[in-house]
Design a protein around this motif. Structure first.
Motif, PDB file in Angstrom:
ATOM      1  N   LEU A 261       0.963  -1.412   0.187  1.00 30.47           N
ATOM      2  CA  LEU A 261      -0.112   0.108  -0.232  1.00 30.47           C
ATOM      3  C   LEU A 261       1.078   1.394   0.029  1.00 30.47           C
ATOM      4  CD1 LEU A 261      -2.706  -0.858   2.493  1.00 30.47           C
ATOM      5  CD2 LEU A 261      -2.810  -0.943   0.174  1.00 30.47           C
ATOM      6  N   TYR A 262       2.364   1.325   1.231  1.00 31.75           N
ATOM      7  CA  TYR A 262       2.600   2.180   0.834  1.00 31.75           C
ATOM      8  C   TYR A 262       3.995   2.435  -0.229  1.00 31.75           C
ATOM      9  CZ  TYR A 262       1.734   2.001   5.947  1.00 31.75           C
ATOM     10  OH  TYR A 262       1.363   1.740   6.941  1.00 31.75           O
ATOM     11  N   PHE A 263       3.863   1.706  -0.883  1.00 26.85           N
ATOM     12  CA  PHE A 263       4.410   1.962  -2.566  1.00 26.85           C
ATOM     13  C   PHE A 263       3.587   2.535  -3.951  1.00 26.85           C
ATOM     14  CE2 PHE A 263       6.529  -2.380  -1.728  1.00 26.85           C
ATOM     15  CZ  PHE A 263       7.460  -2.244  -0.372  1.00 26.85           C
ATOM     16  N   ASP A 264       2.794   2.894  -3.634  1.00 29.26           N
ATOM     17  CA  ASP A 264       1.822   3.700  -4.740  1.00 29.26           C
ATOM     18  C   ASP A 264       1.979   5.134  -4.544  1.00 29.26           C
ATOM     19  OD1 ASP A 264      -0.080   4.099  -5.954  1.00 29.26           O
ATOM     20  OD2 ASP A 264      -2.175   4.065  -5.069  1.00 29.26           O
ATOM     21  N   VAL A 265       3.041   5.442  -5.448  1.00 30.60           N
ATOM     22  CA  VAL A 265       3.521   6.236  -5.704  1.00 30.60           C
ATOM     23  C   VAL A 265       3.729   6.587  -6.720  1.00 30.60           C
ATOM     24  CG1 VAL A 265       4.868   7.258  -3.614  1.00 30.60           C
ATOM     25  CG2 VAL A 265       5.777   6.225  -4.946  1.00 30.60           C
ATOM     26  N   PRO A 266       4.076   8.236  -6.957  1.00 29.65           N
ATOM     27  CA  PRO A 266       4.224   8.254  -8.973  1.00 29.65           C
ATOM     28  C   PRO A 266       5.666   8.067  -9.357  1.00 29.65           C
ATOM     29  CG  PRO A 266       3.673  10.398  -8.196  1.00 29.65           C
ATOM     30  CD  PRO A 266       3.560   9.222  -6.897  1.00 29.65           C
ATOM     31  N   ILE A 267       6.702   7.757  -8.235  1.00 35.14           N
ATOM     32  CA  ILE A 267       7.590   7.072  -8.852  1.00 35.14           C
ATOM     33  C   ILE A 267       7.631   5.999  -7.710  1.00 35.14           C
ATOM     34  CG2 ILE A 267      10.531   7.412  -9.010  1.00 35.14           C
ATOM     35  CD1 ILE A 267      10.143  10.770  -9.131  1.00 35.14           C
ATOM     36  N   ALA A 268       7.960   4.918  -9.200  1.00 33.31           N
ATOM     37  CA  ALA A 268       8.838   3.728  -8.568  1.00 33.31           C
ATOM     38  C   ALA A 268      10.064   3.852  -7.859  1.00 33.31           C
ATOM     39  CB  ALA A 268       8.572   2.917  -9.710  1.00 33.31           C
ATOM     40  N   GLY A 269       9.800   2.998  -6.903  1.00 31.45           N
ATOM     41  CA  GLY A 269      11.484   2.574  -5.799  1.00 31.45           C
ATOM     42  C   GLY A 269      10.874   3.619  -4.578  1.00 31.45           C
ATOM     43  N   LEU A 270      10.188   4.879  -4.446  1.00 28.60           N
ATOM     44  CA  LEU A 270       9.721   5.446  -3.574  1.00 28.60           C
ATOM     45  C   LEU A 270       8.825   5.734  -3.074  1.00 28.60           C
ATOM     46  CD1 LEU A 270       9.952   9.076  -4.927  1.00 28.60           C
ATOM     47  CD2 LEU A 270      11.803   8.019  -3.776  1.00 28.60           C
ATOM     48  N   TYR A 271       8.316   5.548  -1.745  1.00 33.22           N
ATOM     49  CA  TYR A 271       7.753   4.725  -0.783  1.00 33.22           C
ATOM     50  C   TYR A 271       6.838   5.917  -0.290  1.00 33.22           C
ATOM     51  CZ  TYR A 271      11.781   4.438   1.169  1.00 33.22           C
ATOM     52  OH  TYR A 271      13.650   4.433   1.441  1.00 33.22           O
ATOM     53  N   ARG A 272       5.292   6.059   0.716  1.00 33.83           N
ATOM     54  CA  ARG A 272       4.659   7.223   1.646  1.00 33.83           C
ATOM     55  C   ARG A 272       5.364   6.012   3.075  1.00 33.83           C
ATOM     56  NH1 ARG A 272       1.566  10.507  -1.538  1.00 33.83           N
ATOM     57  NH2 ARG A 272       0.477   9.743  -3.094  1.00 33.83           N
ATOM     58  N   ASP A 273       4.881   6.738   4.425  1.00 36.27           N
ATOM     59  CA  ASP A 273       5.753   6.474   5.225  1.00 36.27           C
ATOM     60  C   ASP A 273       4.462   6.096   6.356  1.00 36.27           C
ATOM     61  OD1 ASP A 273       8.183   5.833   7.834  1.00 36.27           O
ATOM     62  OD2 ASP A 273       7.308   8.118   7.971  1.00 36.27           O
ATOM     63  N   LYS A 274       3.526   7.485   6.633  1.00 34.86           N
ATOM     64  CA  LYS A 274       2.430   7.102   7.426  1.00 34.86           C
ATOM     65  C   LYS A 274       1.372   7.531   6.895  1.00 34.86           C
ATOM     66  CE  LYS A 274       5.462  10.166   9.720  1.00 34.86           C
ATOM     67  NZ  LYS A 274       6.744  10.994   9.340  1.00 34.86           N
TER      68      LYS A 274
ATOM     69  N   PHE B  18      -2.842   9.058   3.546  1.00 31.55           N
ATOM     70  CA  PHE B  18      -1.138   8.616   4.040  1.00 31.55           C
ATOM     71  C   PHE B  18      -0.510  10.735   3.536  1.00 31.55           C
ATOM     72  CE2 PHE B  18      -1.264   4.958   1.639  1.00 31.55           C
ATOM     73  CZ  PHE B  18      -0.428   4.172   2.475  1.00 31.55           C
ATOM     74  N   VAL B  19       0.159  10.512   4.852  1.00 31.51           N
ATOM     75  CA  VAL B  19       0.921  12.033   4.879  1.00 31.51           C
ATOM     76  C   VAL B  19       1.355  12.866   3.696  1.00 31.51           C
ATOM     77  CG1 VAL B  19       2.080  13.618   6.023  1.00 31.51           C
ATOM     78  CG2 VAL B  19       0.421  11.409   7.323  1.00 31.51           C
ATOM     79  N   GLU B  20       1.252  13.028   3.214  1.00 32.28           N
ATOM     80  CA  GLU B  20       2.040  13.952   2.331  1.00 32.28           C
ATOM     81  C   GLU B  20       3.912  14.374   2.026  1.00 32.28           C
ATOM     82  OE1 GLU B  20       1.060  13.608  -1.413  1.00 32.28           O
ATOM     83  OE2 GLU B  20      -0.694  12.325  -0.551  1.00 32.28           O
ATOM     84  N   GLU B  21       4.608  13.408   2.352  1.00 30.74           N
ATOM     85  CA  GLU B  21       6.339  14.446   2.602  1.00 30.74           C
ATOM     86  C   GLU B  21       7.319  12.947   1.724  1.00 30.74           C
ATOM     87  OE1 GLU B  21       6.182  12.673   6.835  1.00 30.74           O
ATOM     88  OE2 GLU B  21       5.358  11.383   6.548  1.00 30.74           O
ATOM     89  N   PRO B  22       7.687  13.533   2.413  1.00 34.06           N
ATOM     90  CA  PRO B  22       8.843  12.865   1.280  1.00 34.06           C
ATOM     91  C   PRO B  22       9.606  11.593   1.747  1.00 34.06           C
ATOM     92  CG  PRO B  22      10.407  14.920   1.788  1.00 34.06           C
ATOM     93  CD  PRO B  22       9.043  15.284   2.337  1.00 34.06           C
ATOM     94  N   ALA B  23      10.208  10.735   0.970  1.00 36.58           N
ATOM     95  CA  ALA B  23       9.984   9.231   0.931  1.00 36.58           C
ATOM     96  C   ALA B  23      11.677   9.397   2.118  1.00 36.58           C
ATOM     97  CB  ALA B  23      10.341   8.907   0.159  1.00 36.58           C
ATOM     98  N   PRO B  24      11.655   8.683   3.108  1.00 42.99           N
ATOM     99  CA  PRO B  24      12.690   8.818   4.424  1.00 42.99           C
ATOM    100  C   PRO B  24      13.770   7.229   3.350  1.00 42.99           C
ATOM    101  CG  PRO B  24      10.976   7.662   5.225  1.00 42.99           C
ATOM    102  CD  PRO B  24      10.714   8.422   4.176  1.00 42.99           C
ATOM    103  N   ALA B  25      14.909   7.767   3.179  1.00 43.17           N
ATOM    104  CA  ALA B  25      15.977   6.189   2.827  1.00 43.17           C
ATOM    105  C   ALA B  25      16.044   5.898   4.128  1.00 43.17           C
ATOM    106  CB  ALA B  25      17.301   7.104   3.098  1.00 43.17           C
ATOM    107  N   SER B  26      15.942   6.149   5.739  1.00 43.63           N
ATOM    108  CA  SER B  26      15.984   5.051   6.374  1.00 43.63           C
ATOM    109  C   SER B  26      14.747   3.943   6.338  1.00 43.63           C
ATOM    110  CB  SER B  26      15.822   6.190   8.204  1.00 43.63           C
ATOM    111  OG  SER B  26      14.473   6.468   7.884  1.00 43.63           O
ATOM    112  N   SER B  27      13.922   4.270   5.856  1.00 42.89           N
ATOM    113  CA  SER B  27      13.546   2.860   5.307  1.00 42.89           C
ATOM    114  C   SER B  27      13.906   1.610   5.028  1.00 42.89           C
ATOM    115  CB  SER B  27      11.763   3.418   5.149  1.00 42.89           C
ATOM    116  OG  SER B  27      10.954   4.447   6.420  1.00 42.89           O
ATOM    117  N   LEU B  28      14.339   2.317   4.009  1.00 37.46           N
ATOM    118  CA  LEU B  28      14.836   1.356   2.843  1.00 37.46           C
ATOM    119  C   LEU B  28      15.271  -0.044   3.481  1.00 37.46           C
ATOM    120  CD1 LEU B  28      15.823   0.434   0.025  1.00 37.46           C
ATOM    121  CD2 LEU B  28      17.507   1.092  -0.555  1.00 37.46           C
TER     122      LEU B  28
END
Length: 386
Positions: free
Chosen positions: A341-354, A361-371
Motif C-alpha cells: 500500500l505504501y508503494f503507490d507513489v508516482p515514481i517507482a522505488g519511492l514510498y509513503r511513510d505514514k 497517507f501523509v504527504e511528505e518525502p520518502a525517508p532513506a531510513s526505511s529502505l
C-alpha cells in the motif's frame, strides 16, 4: 495449497522486482550526495533529494541495504553507496574516541555529538553486513570491535544490558537493545569473535526476564534504572511493530543458541501484535497500544508492516505442522500486501511513510531510513516456502 504456493511465489517475485528494478537504483543514483559525500535523508515524491542534516543511523542503514542487496544477488552497482556511507561513518561522523557523532550537517559540521546508543547499534550492523560481502576488509571488524568495547567499558548497565548515556539518563529503552541484538546476530553469522554471541545471549535473557510483561507477554519500551517499567503512561506503551521485530529476532536466536525456550514468547508477541496491534480493515499494523491492548496511536508507519512480514517468515520456519505453516504463509502474504500500500507513489522505488487513522497517507518525502526495513523484509520473504 497449490494456490497458496502460487500466491507466495507471485508476491515474492513482485516485491523483489520492485526492489531490484526501482528502489535500489533510485536510492543509489539519486540518494547518494555526489558533492558533499554520504547520502541524502529524503527524496521527495517528485524524485528530488532534499538537503538536510544527516543522521549517522541513515548512513549505517544504507550500508546494510546495499550490502544486503549484494547478498540477495542484486546485479546492479552497490559499491558506490557502500563506499560513500562508510566514508561518511569513518570521516565526518567519526569522533576522536572511535564512537560516532549522532548528526552531522551536509557541509560536514557536527550538529549533535553526544553518544546515541541506537546509532551505534546500527553502525555495528552496517559493519557486519559489509564484512559479509567484503571479508578481506579487516578494518570493518576492527571498527566494530572499537565501538563494542567502548559500549562495554563506558555504557554497560551494572547488572545487565546497556545505559542510554554516561552519566545515566532515564528511561532505559528496549529499542536500542533490539538493534544491538540484531547487530550481534549479524556478527555471529559473519564469523565474528565469541563476544558477539555472549552479548546476544545477555540481551535475549534480559528480554525474557525484564522486557516482557509477566502477565500478558507483551513487550514494554521504557524502564527505570533497575529494569522496572518506568512509572506513568510511558511505562505502559507497547509498539506492535516492535513486538513483531523482537519475535523475529528471538526465533533467530533460538536457532543460533539451540534453545527453544525463546519460541513460545515470540509466538505470544506475534499474537498480540496481530490481534490487537493490526487494523485488519486497513490491513496495517498500527503504531502504539497501551499495555491493556487498547489503541494509543492508530497511525500506521511503513516500518511496522515490514516487521509483520519478518515475524511470519520466522514463525513459518518453526511451524509444527503443515496447517500451521500454511497459516503463517497466508498471513505473510497479507502483511506483504499491507506493505505494498505504501508503494503507490508516482515514481517507482519511492514510498509513503505514514498512514493516518482515517486511511490517508501523509504527504511528505520518502525517508532513506526505511529502505533498511524494506530490503530486510523482502529478503526474509524470499526464504519462505510451504
Amino acid at each position: 495449497m497449490s494456490n497458496l504456493n502460487e500466491r507466495l511465489t507471485q508476491t515474492q517475485t513482485r516485491l523483489k522486482s520492485w526492489l531490484f528494478d526501482a528502489a535500489l537504483p533510485i536510492w543509489r543514483d539519486v540518494g547518494v550526495d555526489k558533492i558533499n559525500g554520504g547520502v541524502f535523508e529524503t527524496i521527495n515524491l517528485k524524485g528530488i533529494p532534499e538537503r538536510s542534516n544527516r543522521r549517522t543511523r541513515v548512513a549505517a542503514r544504507q550500508v546494510y541495504s546495499y550490502a544486503q542487496a549484494r547478498l540477495m544477488g542484486f546485479p546492479g552497482e552497490t559499491d558506490e553507496v557502500i563506499d560513500a556511507c562508510l566514508a561518511w561513518l569513518n570521516g565526518p561522523a567519526l569522533r576522536d574516541d572511535g564512537l560516532l557523532n549522532a548528526v552531522v550537517s551536509a557541509d560536514k559540521e557536527v550538529v549533535r555529538a553526544e553518544f546515541d546508543f541506537y546509532d551505534h547499534a546500527f553502525a555495528l550492523l552496517a559493519y557486519a553486513t559489509a564484512f559479509k560481502v567484503r571479508p578481506q576488509d579487516k578494518d570493518l571488524e576492527s571498527r566494530a570491535i572499537v565501538i563494542r568495547e567502548a559500549l562495554i567499558s563506558g555504557y554497560k548497565h551494572p547488572v545487565r544490558g546497556f545505559e542510554e548515556a554516561n552519566p545515566r539518563m532515564l528511561p532505559l529503552k528496549t529499542n536500542p537493545h533490539m538493534h544491538l541484538f540484531e547487530a550481534c546476530l549479524a556478527w555471529v553469522e559473519a564469523g565474528g569473535d565469541a563476544r558477539w554471541k555472549e552479548i546476544a545471549a545477555e540481551i535475549a535473557e534480559l528480554c525474557l526476564d525484564k522486557f516482557l510483561h509477566p502477565e500478558n507477554g507483551s513487550l514494554r519500551e521504557y524502564f527505570d534504572g533497575d529494569w522496572n517499567p518506568i512509572e506513568g503512561e510511558m511505562g505502559r506503551i507497547i509498539e506492535p511493530g516492535h513486538q513483531f521485530e523482537w519475535a523475529w529476532l528471538l526465533i533467530r536466536w533460538a536457532a543460533i543458541s539451540g534453545d527453544d525456550k525463546f519460541i513460545a514468547p515470540a509466538k505470544r508477541l506475534v499474537e498480540i501484535a496481530e490481534n490487537y496491534g493490526t487494523d485488519h480493515h486497513r490491513n496495517v499494523t498500527i503504531f502504539e497500544l497501551w499495555d491493556d491492548f487498547s489503541v494509543k496511536d492508530a497511525k500506521a508507519r511503513l516500518w511496522a508492516q515490514t516487521e509483520r512480514m519478518k515475524a511470519y517468515v520466522a514463525l513459518q520456519s518453526v511451524a509444527g505442522s503443515a496447517e500451521e505453516r500454511e497459516e503463517c504463509v497466508s498471513k505473510l502474504i497479507k502483511a506483504a500486501e499491507g506493505l505494498e500500500l505504501y508503494f503507490d507513489v508516482p515514481i517507482a522505488g519511492l514510498y509513503r511513510d505514514k498512514l493516518t487513522p482515517d486511511g490517508l497517507f501523509v504527504e511528505e518525502p520518502a525517508p532513506a531510513s526505511s529502505l533498511y526495513h524494506i530490503i530486510c523484509a523482502i529478503d526474509e520473504m524470499t526464504k519462505a516456502s510451504i
